[in-house]
Design an enzyme around this catalytic site. Structure first.
Site, PDB file in Angstrom:
ATOM      1  N   ARG A   1       0.632  -1.283  -0.099  1.00 51.61           N
ATOM      2  CA  ARG A   1       0.095  -0.044   0.198  1.00 51.61           C
ATOM      3  C   ARG A   1       0.757   1.176  -0.154  1.00 51.61           C
ATOM      4  O   ARG A   1       0.393   2.321  -0.524  1.00 51.61           O
ATOM      5  CB  ARG A   1      -0.946  -0.052   1.338  1.00 51.61           C
ATOM      6  CG  ARG A   1      -2.154   1.003   0.935  1.00 51.61           C
ATOM      7  CD  ARG A   1      -2.681   0.696   2.407  1.00 51.61           C
ATOM      8  NE  ARG A   1      -4.290   1.459   2.420  1.00 51.61           N
ATOM      9  CZ  ARG A   1      -4.456   2.291   3.645  1.00 51.61           C
ATOM     10  NH1 ARG A   1      -3.830   2.097   4.919  1.00 51.61           N
ATOM     11  NH2 ARG A   1      -5.664   2.792   3.623  1.00 51.61           N
TER      12      ARG A   1
ATOM     13  N   THR B   1      -7.610   7.059  -0.091  1.00 48.98           N
ATOM     14  CA  THR B   1      -7.604   5.782  -0.614  1.00 48.98           C
ATOM     15  C   THR B   1      -8.357   4.976   0.558  1.00 48.98           C
ATOM     16  O   THR B   1      -8.077   5.266   1.860  1.00 48.98           O
ATOM     17  CB  THR B   1      -6.138   5.030  -0.748  1.00 48.98           C
ATOM     18  OG1 THR B   1      -6.438   3.677  -1.255  1.00 48.98           O
ATOM     19  CG2 THR B   1      -4.961   5.123   0.242  1.00 48.98           C
ATOM     20  N   SER B   2      -9.246   4.087   0.254  1.00 48.94           N
ATOM     21  CA  SER B   2     -10.032   3.437   1.278  1.00 48.94           C
ATOM     22  C   SER B   2      -9.565   2.732   2.512  1.00 48.94           C
ATOM     23  O   SER B   2      -8.161   2.154   2.235  1.00 48.94           O
ATOM     24  CB  SER B   2     -11.058   2.549   0.671  1.00 48.94           C
ATOM     25  OG  SER B   2     -11.605   3.390  -0.521  1.00 48.94           O
ATOM     26  N   GLN B   3     -10.025   2.347   3.474  1.00 50.46           N
ATOM     27  CA  GLN B   3      -9.606   1.674   4.477  1.00 50.46           C
ATOM     28  C   GLN B   3      -9.426   0.031   3.950  1.00 50.46           C
ATOM     29  O   GLN B   3     -10.297  -0.448   3.415  1.00 50.46           O
ATOM     30  CB  GLN B   3     -10.571   1.682   5.736  1.00 50.46           C
ATOM     31  CG  GLN B   3     -10.316   1.005   6.738  1.00 50.46           C
ATOM     32  CD  GLN B   3     -11.403   1.158   7.962  1.00 50.46           C
ATOM     33  OE1 GLN B   3     -12.635   1.563   7.500  1.00 50.46           O
ATOM     34  NE2 GLN B   3     -11.597   0.265   9.044  1.00 50.46           N
ATOM     35  N   PRO B   4      -8.320  -0.385   4.215  1.00 50.79           N
ATOM     36  CA  PRO B   4      -8.102  -1.985   3.702  1.00 50.79           C
ATOM     37  C   PRO B   4      -9.272  -2.844   4.096  1.00 50.79           C
ATOM     38  O   PRO B   4      -9.651  -3.654   3.446  1.00 50.79           O
ATOM     39  CB  PRO B   4      -6.853  -2.383   4.297  1.00 50.79           C
ATOM     40  CG  PRO B   4      -5.848  -1.021   4.453  1.00 50.79           C
ATOM     41  CD  PRO B   4      -6.923  -0.110   4.963  1.00 50.79           C
TER      42      PRO B   4
END
Ligand code: SAH
Length: 211
Positions: free
Chosen positions: A33, A59-62
């Site tokens: 990431r 960028t979104s939360q994994p």
């Protein structure tokens, strides 16, 4: 990949919480990431929270991405469209899941960086289009799967139209401050079913199209 911090993130935030499945976890292991965020955010790359990618976007939360990918049950060679490709992180995960990903991003500066990020992951250049993805990518339709990575009050009808019969779409549907991850399925006869899942918070899907 021998990145201890990445492995810890996967264990604590995704695997041990039972989010996703083993294929999805394998894809996460293969993508760093840190290659998708600006220098100032790299120290936080293995935290389970959204990270700034500039231009007011994240960028979104994994864990949320893991849930979206698991819902889609991505198959080898499937054509998958992501609307709101941002940093390209989710596109990289799709590629590692064996999919054939397409991305649309409305902010030119972000869109133009995506293939550079993918190159760091040794992923070949992917088709990326700059513009309003709420109208989909007609020339490339139909798609087996569609992911909307930004919040919308409605499922844009063009995207439902561009979903192949038997296909699935996931999207955060709700108001500006809170949405529900929504799974939209189109059966063989073209009938649509909608299922609402967990609560989530995404940046808004900005639609330029005036109807
Ligand atoms: N999955 C991405 C998430 C990016 S956040 C990642 O991993 O980085 C959502 C993105 O959607 C933002 O970059 C925003 O610019 C973009 N976006 C918002 N509205 C859009 C639209 N109508 N069409 C295409 N992209 C859009």
């Amino acid at each position: 990949m021998g990145n201890r911090e990445l492995m810890e993130m996967l264990d604590r935030q995704i695997r041990l919480r039972g989010i996703g499945d083993s294929r999805v976890w394998k894809a996460f292991e293969m993508v760093d990431r840190a290659n998708f965020v600006p220098e100032s955010e790299k120290d936080y790359a293995y935290q389970d929270r959204p990270l700034s990618i500039g231009y007011g976007q994240t960028t979104s939360q994994p864990a949320m991405i893991a849930e979206m990918l698991a819902e889609l049950e991505i198959g080898e060679g499937e054509k998958v469209l992501e609307v709101g490709a941002g940093s390209g992180y989710l596109l990289a995960l799709l590629y590692r899941l064996g999919a054939n990903p397409y991305g649309i991003e409305r902010i030119e500066e972000l869109a133009s960086r995506i293939n550079g990020h993918l190159e760091k992951e040794k992923i070949p250049t992917l088709p990326i289009r700059t513009g309003d993805g709420s109208i989909g990518w007609q020339e490339e339709a139909p798609f087996d799967k569609i992911i909307i990575s930004a919040a919308s009050q409605i499922v844009p009808p063009e995207l439902t139209d561009q979903l192949r019969p038997g296909g699935t779409m996931v999207a955060p549907i709700g108001n500006k401050s809170l949405q529900r991850l929504t799974v939209i399925r189109k059966d063989k006869d073209g009938n649509i079913t909608v299922e609402q899942k967990t609560l989530c918070v995404f940046v808004p899907l900005v639609m330029n199209t005036v109807i």
